[in-house]
Design a protein around this motif. Structure first.
Motif, PDB file in Angstrom:
ATOM      1  N   ALA A   8       0.921  -1.161  -0.053  1.00  0.00           N
ATOM      2  CA  ALA A   8      -0.059  -0.365   0.208  1.00  0.00           C
ATOM      3  C   ALA A   8       0.871   0.955  -0.100  1.00  0.00           C
ATOM      4  N   ILE A   9       1.682   1.383   0.963  1.00  0.00           N
ATOM      5  CA  ILE A   9       2.626   2.672   0.809  1.00  0.00           C
ATOM      6  C   ILE A   9       3.448   2.667  -0.661  1.00  0.00           C
ATOM      7  N   GLY A  10       4.166   1.294  -1.573  1.00  0.00           N
ATOM      8  CA  GLY A  10       4.631   1.089  -2.682  1.00  0.00           C
ATOM      9  C   GLY A  10       3.494   2.022  -3.513  1.00  0.00           C
ATOM     10  N   GLY A  11       2.111   1.842  -3.179  1.00  0.00           N
ATOM     11  CA  GLY A  11       1.357   2.082  -4.649  1.00  0.00           C
ATOM     12  C   GLY A  11       1.450   3.074  -4.457  1.00  0.00           C
ATOM     13  N   SER A  12       1.264   4.080  -3.536  1.00  0.00           N
ATOM     14  CA  SER A  12       0.657   5.869  -2.609  1.00  0.00           C
ATOM     15  C   SER A  12       2.102   6.182  -3.756  1.00  0.00           C
ATOM     16  N   LEU A  13       3.043   5.711  -3.376  1.00  0.00           N
ATOM     17  CA  LEU A  13       4.625   6.247  -3.443  1.00  0.00           C
ATOM     18  C   LEU A  13       4.182   6.619  -5.049  1.00  0.00           C
ATOM     19  N   ARG A  29      17.288  10.927  -6.749  1.00  0.00           N
ATOM     20  CA  ARG A  29      18.574  11.821  -6.547  1.00  0.00           C
ATOM     21  C   ARG A  29      18.620  12.064  -5.175  1.00  0.00           C
ATOM     22  N   ALA A  30      16.993  12.805  -5.593  1.00  0.00           N
ATOM     23  CA  ALA A  30      16.611  14.233  -4.521  1.00  0.00           C
ATOM     24  C   ALA A  30      16.477  13.537  -2.736  1.00  0.00           C
ATOM     25  N   ALA A  31      16.233  12.403  -3.095  1.00  0.00           N
ATOM     26  CA  ALA A  31      16.318  11.336  -1.824  1.00  0.00           C
ATOM     27  C   ALA A  31      17.397  10.556  -1.141  1.00  0.00           C
ATOM     28  N   ARG A  32      18.635  10.336  -2.023  1.00  0.00           N
ATOM     29  CA  ARG A  32      19.184  10.187  -1.780  1.00  0.00           C
ATOM     30  C   ARG A  32      19.216   8.852  -1.752  1.00  0.00           C
ATOM     31  N   VAL A  33      18.720   8.192  -2.599  1.00  0.00           N
ATOM     32  CA  VAL A  33      18.182   6.504  -2.130  1.00  0.00           C
ATOM     33  C   VAL A  33      18.237   5.871  -3.285  1.00  0.00           C
ATOM     34  N   SER A  34      18.905   4.887  -3.321  1.00  0.00           N
ATOM     35  CA  SER A  34      19.417   4.544  -5.055  1.00  0.00           C
ATOM     36  C   SER A  34      17.912   3.926  -5.899  1.00  0.00           C
ATOM     37  N   LEU A  35      18.494   4.334  -7.251  1.00  0.00           N
ATOM     38  CA  LEU A  35      17.212   4.115  -7.888  1.00  0.00           C
ATOM     39  C   LEU A  35      16.221   2.671  -8.137  1.00  0.00           C
ATOM     40  N   GLY A  36      17.072   1.217  -8.071  1.00  0.00           N
ATOM     41  CA  GLY A  36      16.781   0.272  -8.238  1.00  0.00           C
ATOM     42  C   GLY A  36      15.608  -0.105  -6.717  1.00  0.00           C
ATOM     43  N   TYR A  37      16.441   0.752  -5.035  1.00  0.00           N
ATOM     44  CA  TYR A  37      15.980   0.328  -4.014  1.00  0.00           C
ATOM     45  C   TYR A  37      14.888   1.152  -3.683  1.00  0.00           C
ATOM     46  N   LEU A  38      14.612   2.425  -3.999  1.00  0.00           N
ATOM     47  CA  LEU A  38      13.368   3.088  -4.746  1.00  0.00           C
ATOM     48  C   LEU A  38      12.457   2.488  -5.856  1.00  0.00           C
ATOM     49  N   SER A  39      12.330   1.588  -6.706  1.00  0.00           N
ATOM     50  CA  SER A  39      11.424   0.616  -7.478  1.00  0.00           C
ATOM     51  C   SER A  39      11.072  -0.242  -6.449  1.00  0.00           C
ATOM     52  N   GLU A  40      11.761  -0.931  -5.788  1.00  0.00           N
ATOM     53  CA  GLU A  40      11.323  -1.621  -5.033  1.00  0.00           C
ATOM     54  C   GLU A  40      10.238  -1.766  -3.825  1.00  0.00           C
ATOM     55  N   VAL A  41      10.953  -0.762  -3.618  1.00  0.00           N
ATOM     56  CA  VAL A  41       9.636  -0.213  -2.211  1.00  0.00           C
ATOM     57  C   VAL A  41       8.586   0.805  -3.236  1.00  0.00           C
TER      58      VAL A  41
END
Length: 128
Positions: A8-13, A29-41
């Motif tokens: 649910a969090i991932g869908g809302s994001l 980049r703005a959140a300073r998290v890897s692109l792959g990890y953000l995609s997984e979230v």
């Protein structure tokens, strides 16, 4: 089957990001998290820490409580439940003046007025 919180969090994001027409790369980049990890979230595969979630929300320019309220509404709707006050945000007011009493209480239906600061009560002396 019930929707998991991370899904649910991932869908809302993802909805928030696409509504703002932002790319995964830009937000990562703005959140300073890897692109792959953000995609997984966003796909609900990883459950973000509170610090990471706050960073992603800041990068998307949304308030964390607003995101979480949307998640609650989505999860309740998906499970067929009705959330009391869904779609309505309560106003929070202080309920005490001492440090230990500085908690926030919801004001429901305008029944309670916001607390106003009061001066400490002085003892009255008999020698007046």
């Amino acid at each position: 089957m019930a929707v998991l919180l991370r899904e649910a969090i991932g869908g809302s994001l993802r909805r928030a990001r696409t509504l703002r027409r932002r790319t995964l790369r830009d937000v990562s980049r703005a959140a300073r998290v890897s692109l792959g990890y953000l995609s997984e979230v966003e796909r609900g595969r990883k459950e973000p820490s509170s610090e990471l979630l706050a960073s992603i929300c800041e990068a998307l320019d949304i308030a964390l409580p607003d995101l979480l309220a949307e998640v609650i509404d989505d999860m309740a709707r998906d499970s067929g439940l009705e959330v009391a006050g869904a779609g309505r945000r309560d106003t929070l007011v202080p309920i005490g003046q001492r440090h230990a009493d500085l908690r926030l209480a919801p004001v429901r239906s305008g029944l309670a007025a916001p607390a106003t600061p009061t001066a400490p009560v002085a003892s009255v002396s008999a020698a007046a």
